[in-house]
Design a protein around this motif. Structure first.
Motif, PDB file in Angstrom:
ATOM      1  N   ARG A  34      11.650  48.755 110.630  1.00 15.15           N
ATOM      2  CA  ARG A  34      13.090  48.873 110.418  1.00 15.15           C
ATOM      3  C   ARG A  34      13.431  48.715 108.941  1.00 15.15           C
ATOM      4  O   ARG A  34      12.685  48.073 108.200  1.00 15.15           O
ATOM      5  N   PRO A  35      14.575  49.250 108.507  1.00 17.29           N
ATOM      6  CA  PRO A  35      14.999  49.013 107.120  1.00 17.29           C
ATOM      7  C   PRO A  35      15.252  47.528 106.886  1.00 17.29           C
ATOM      8  O   PRO A  35      15.710  46.806 107.779  1.00 17.29           O
ATOM      9  N   GLY A  36      14.948  47.038 105.688  1.00 18.36           N
ATOM     10  CA  GLY A  36      15.205  45.645 105.355  1.00 18.36           C
ATOM     11  C   GLY A  36      14.375  44.669 106.164  1.00 18.36           C
ATOM     12  O   GLY A  36      14.824  43.558 106.446  1.00 18.36           O
ATOM     13  N   GLU A  37      13.163  45.068 106.523  1.00 15.99           N
ATOM     14  CA  GLU A  37      12.299  44.232 107.356  1.00 15.99           C
ATOM     15  C   GLU A  37      10.921  44.106 106.718  1.00 15.99           C
ATOM     16  O   GLU A  37      10.408  45.046 106.122  1.00 15.99           O
ATOM     17  N   VAL A  38      10.326  42.912 106.866  1.00 12.18           N
ATOM     18  CA  VAL A  38       8.899  42.730 106.580  1.00 12.18           C
ATOM     19  C   VAL A  38       8.207  42.626 107.927  1.00 12.18           C
ATOM     20  O   VAL A  38       8.459  41.700 108.699  1.00 12.18           O
ATOM     21  N   HIS A  39       7.363  43.615 108.206  1.00  8.30           N
ATOM     22  CA  HIS A  39       6.646  43.667 109.483  1.00  8.30           C
ATOM     23  C   HIS A  39       5.178  43.391 109.194  1.00  8.30           C
ATOM     24  O   HIS A  39       4.498  44.168 108.522  1.00  8.30           O
ATOM     25  N   ALA A  40       4.674  42.261 109.677  1.00  8.04           N
ATOM     26  CA  ALA A  40       3.290  41.872 109.407  1.00  8.04           C
ATOM     27  C   ALA A  40       2.355  42.495 110.432  1.00  8.04           C
ATOM     28  O   ALA A  40       2.647  42.509 111.632  1.00  8.04           O
ATOM     29  N   LEU A  41       1.221  43.007 109.951  1.00  2.00           N
ATOM     30  CA  LEU A  41       0.145  43.486 110.822  1.00  2.00           C
ATOM     31  C   LEU A  41      -0.964  42.446 110.789  1.00  2.00           C
ATOM     32  O   LEU A  41      -1.489  42.123 109.725  1.00  2.00           O
ATOM     33  N   MET A  42      -1.331  41.943 111.947  1.00  2.00           N
ATOM     34  CA  MET A  42      -2.369  40.927 112.048  1.00  2.00           C
ATOM     35  C   MET A  42      -3.488  41.446 112.940  1.00  2.00           C
ATOM     36  O   MET A  42      -3.240  42.113 113.941  1.00  2.00           O
TER      37      MET A  42
END
Length: 524
Positions: A34-42
């Motif tokens: 999404r815009p304005g999001e930090v999406h972590a991949l683990m």
């Protein structure tokens, strides 16, 4: 009246799959940003994270599935197309031209021209200053980029992405090789970019960073998407369990070892510049951790022991006898092995197979009268692959195509195959996932139980404290302090590493002063 519809995500990857010869890297994966999001991949190394981001970078294309930007299907078939769509990827291996200046790197491919068609150097420099100022990077545009720290080179890459108005920024293990100050600045920058509306995909094995930055966390395992959760709705323990598919016992493997005789000893060892004099004793069956700040001389000391750098002062003794180590071959003959700081640059033959990488240091024992015995080689490699749980399609797979954790296990397998008396480990778990870390700790513990003297350098202080029988602290190329496992604390080690305690002149610390500093550290 119809209910308002939610806007589409900035990025959506729907049921994407990707295969390579002998391995299914991704299977039916769905992911969105999404815009304005930090999406972590683990996920563990080999879980599919790198394949996914290489699809976004235009390096790989999916065999199945679709990619959408703002709800519209797109095809990303080249890095140029990726950039056109507003995607920027900062890989672990930085994509800079090291012999060019910062300004030249920032303008690469978009160099400004004068009315006469010549390169407009003045404008290029002004543009570079503006780009750097925008992200708060304090570096001269005239500096040759290869002379900058890794952290500053990353800042330059991010400045280029922001200037090109990237809407999606992918950061792959961005703090793995940074100092504490550089890492903090980068994390602050990530937060600023999120506030500006950029969507960021953040890949890291450092749980504290994920919990500081991430809005959502997606977990991958063995090429499959496991789940996506709001960061506030999960815990580090539950993330690790989903990553590895099992409950990990205590991460750090430490059972007190019974040290034997002194195997290796240094007396006044130094290189005449960055290291020395250093007096150290390593005993059979003991894990000795080496802590210290960047630039403390830890790596240089290990390279002296291995003959990769020439000693200019002092001596090295093996089993009480003076020895000459003029080069790594001398060290190997004496039973000393080194797992260096950078496995890709200093340890692995990336375009050779797992088999060749494991056996390269022990070919003499695998041949008769100069003729290689391939049956003997196959059996040794099979044992090492099984013993260390190296995940590969076959021993013939190129080591380049393995995950970071499995590459590190191949380097360890090389030395285990020749049964060293002393094993030097320089940042052995850097850039590997938590599951592979746990396996490497078990390997270290096993080596000590088999009587190997292990010297482990690590910038991860909990790691040093967690698995070492004895901890050495280096500062300014000298030994500043020495502690047993039970008396060392993070505070105590940092007091010596920073020079608040100890004088860096002697081997170890007097017991009284050591105890006093330990109490001081515990009280803080």
């Amino acid at each position: 009246m119809n209910a308002p519809t939610s806007p589409p995500p900035l990025l959506r990857m729907a049921r994407v799959s990707k295969s390579f010869p002998g391995v299914k890297a991704l299977t039916d994966v769905t992911f969105d940003l999404r815009p304005g999001e930090v999406h972590a991949l683990m996920g563990e190394n080999g879980a599919g994270k790198s394949t996914l981001i290489k699809m976004l970078a235009g390096i790989h294309t999916p065999d199945e599935g679709s990619i959408e930007i703002d709800g519209r299907p797109v095809t990303i078939d080249s890095p140029n197309r990726s950039a056109e769509l507003g995607i920027a990827v900062i890989h672990q291996e930085l994509n800079t031209a090291p012999n060019m200046t910062v300004a030249q790197n920032l303008a690469l491919g978009q160099e400004p021209r004068t009315a006469w068609g010549t390169l407009d150097r003045a404008r290029m420099r002004r543009d570079a200053e503006a780009k750097l100022r925008r992200i708060g990077a304090d570096v001269s545009p005239d500096t040759v980029i290869g002379r900058l720290s890794v952290g500053m080179q990353q800042m330059v890459e991010i400045a280029r992405a922001v200037a090109q108005q990237a809407r999606i920024l992918v950061l792959d293990e961005p703090t793995a090789a940074l100092s504490e100050a550089e890492a903090q600045r980068l994390l602050e920058l990530v937060e600023e970019l999120r506030e500006s509306g950029m969507g960021l995909i953040y890949i890291s094995h450092r749980m504290e960073e994920v919990y500081r930055l991430a809005d959502r966390v997606s977990v991958f395992r063995d090429g499959h998407w496991i789940d996506t959760s709001d960061r506030a709705d999960t815990t580090p323990e539950s993330i690790v369990t989903r990553m590895v598919g099992r409950q990990l016992d205590d991460l750090y493997v430490h059972e007190p070892h019974e040290p034997g005789d002194v195997v290796l000893e240094t007396r006044g060892l130094g290189d005449g510049a960055q290291v020395g004099p250093v007096d150290v004793r390593l005993r059979a069956g003991e894990v000795v951790g080496v802590a210290g700040l960047i630039g403390a001389g830890r790596t240089e000391f290990a390279r002296l022991l291995f003959g990769a750098e020439r000693a200019r002062a002092g001596e090295i003794r093996m089993a009480g006898e003076p020895v000459r180590i003029r080069n790594p071959l001398d060290a190997v003959k004496l039973g000393i092995g080194l797992v260096p700081e950078s496995r890709k640059e200093q340890a692995l033959f990336l375009d050779l197979a797992v088999r060749e990488n494991i056996t390269v240091s022990g070919l003499g024992a695998l041949s008769d009268l100069g003729v290689l015995r391939f049956g003997r080689i196959a059996e040794l490699v099979r044992r090492q692959v099984e013993s260390l749980n190296v995940r590969c399609s076959s021993p013939q797979q190129h080591v380049r195509n393995l995950s970071g954790g499995n590459q590190q296990k191949v380097v360890l397998a090389r030395w285990l195959a020749v049964q060293p008396r002393v094993l030097l480990l320089d940042e052995p778990t850097r850039g590997v996932d938590i599951g592979a870390k746990h396996e490497i700790y078990k390997i270290i513990d096993r080596l000590a139980k088999e009587g190997v003297a292990v010297l482990m350098i690590s910038s991860d202080l909990p790691e040093v404290l967690g698995i070492s029988d004895r901890i050495l602290v280096m500062r300014n190329g000298r030994l500043a302090g020495e502690f047993d496992h039970d008396e060392a604390t993070e505070e105590t080690v940092m007091l010596y590493a920073t020079g608040v305690a100890g004088d860096g002149e002697t081997d170890g610390v007097p017991d009284g002063r050591r105890a006093a500093v330990t109490k001081q550290g515990e009280a803080q």
